[in-house]
Enzyme design. Structure first.
Site, mmCIF file in Angstrom:
data_model
loop_
_atom_site.group_PDB
_atom_site.id
_atom_site.type_symbol
_atom_site.label_atom_id
_atom_site.label_comp_id
_atom_site.label_asym_id
_atom_site.label_seq_id
_atom_site.Cartn_x
_atom_site.Cartn_y
_atom_site.Cartn_z
ATOM 1 N N HIS A 12 45.837 42.938 41.749
ATOM 2 C CA HIS A 12 44.865 43.457 42.708
ATOM 3 C C HIS A 12 45.106 42.875 44.097
ATOM 4 O O HIS A 12 45.820 41.880 44.256
ATOM 5 C CB HIS A 12 43.434 43.120 42.267
ATOM 6 C CG HIS A 12 42.903 44.013 41.192
ATOM 7 N ND1 HIS A 12 43.251 43.859 39.862
ATOM 8 C CD2 HIS A 12 42.063 45.073 41.238
ATOM 9 C CE1 HIS A 12 42.641 44.787 39.140
ATOM 10 N NE2 HIS A 12 41.919 45.529 39.945
ATOM 11 N N LYS A 56 39.890 40.530 46.204
ATOM 12 C CA LYS A 56 39.101 40.631 44.971
ATOM 13 C C LYS A 56 38.641 39.237 44.573
ATOM 14 O O LYS A 56 39.447 38.308 44.452
ATOM 15 C CB LYS A 56 39.922 41.277 43.856
ATOM 16 C CG LYS A 56 39.151 41.473 42.557
ATOM 17 C CD LYS A 56 39.940 42.288 41.563
ATOM 18 C CE LYS A 56 39.202 42.440 40.246
ATOM 19 N NZ LYS A 56 37.875 43.068 40.396
#
Length: 275
Positions: free
Chosen positions: A164, A168
């Site tokens: 990601h 995040k």
């Protein structure tokens, strides 16, 4: 016969990357009405959320107070829905507040513990209020998880890698945890040891999820959301991978969830439960 009233929708985290996509999708949906937009970023307070989202003026200002927006939603003839894409640190309180006001939550924020999900489930059931917690709104991810379940019948070794963007906040991702849970519910234990392992650096082998499934997390700028499920056996590796190139891919799942949560009277966890 008069057409059914549109579903009033409050977007919490409206100025975030996912929130802006939700605002655009809800504004374009004929059976929905964007009722409110909430975000704690002081730089967007009072601005028209449509302008912030890049879809033109919608005459819905961004407010910082979720509670007052939920109160406004209770005044509508049709029961409202709150879509939450905020931060793991506050999502539990956001969901409880929405349920308390009779506004059905659709939650894309990850990071909730199993204990918190259980508590929210009990609260939603007592209130007879629908709630959807969806680790990943992508239809492609659901298909990948279903393929993994089929593969697990033939492979005893599996590991998950999730990648990601570096903004995040939680790791592993909710999607990776959910995938491990789904495989773990099949009644088998994975990855029987071939040697006695020793980590030279703590965490080198990732975290251990349900039924001994290891999950590895990568965080880098330039990524959006990606996951690999690797199955191994003698002489072969079977890899399932899903890549996100645009957050718009989540919007069909978000809109489906908004429509479906209005039919529920309890908490449901996972997009695969409603498609």
């Amino acid at each position: 016969m008069a057409s059914q009233s549109p579903i009033p929708v409050v977007v919490n985290g409206a100025a975030g990357k996912m929130g802006r996509e939700v605002v655009k999708a809800v504004a374009q949906a004929e059976d929905m009405m964007l009722l409110g937009a909430v975000d704690t970023n002081p730089n967007v307070a009072g601005q028209d959320v449509g302008e912030v989202a890049g879809c033109g003026p919608l005459e819905v200002p961004i407010l910082s107070d979720l509670q007052s927006t939920l109160v406004m939603a209770t005044q509508e003839q049709t029961q409202g829905v709150m879509v939450d894409f905020t931060h793991p640190s506050g999502v539990y309180e956001n969901i409880r507040a929405a349920i308390a006001y009779g506004v059905r939550p659709v939650v894309g924020t990850t990071g909730l513990s199993p204990e918190q999900i259980q508590d929210l489930g009990e609260f939603a059931e007592k209130a007879s209020t629908g709630c959807l917690i969806i680790p990943n709104f992508s239809i492609g991810v659901v298909l990948m998880q279903q393929a993994a379940i089929q593969a697990s019948k033939y492979f005893d070794h599996v590991e998950i890698i999730e990648l990601h963007h570096n903004q995040k906040a939680d790791a592993p991702s909710g999607t990776a945890i959910k995938t491990a849970e789904m495989l773990g519910e099949l009644g088998k234990r994975y990855n029987p040891a071939a040697v006695e392992e020793e980590e030279k650096l703590q965490g080198a082998r990732g975290s251990v999820g349900q039924e001994n499934i290891r999950i590895h997390s990568v965080r880098l700028p330039g990524l959006i959301a990606h996951q690999e499920i690797l199955f191994g056996a003698a002489g072969q590796v079977y890899t399932l991978r899903h890549d996100t190139s645009d957050r718009a891919c989540y919007m069909p799942g978000v809109l489906l969830s908004i429509r479906q949560v209005t039919q529920l009277t309890s908490l449901v966890y996972g997009l695969e439960k409603i498609i």
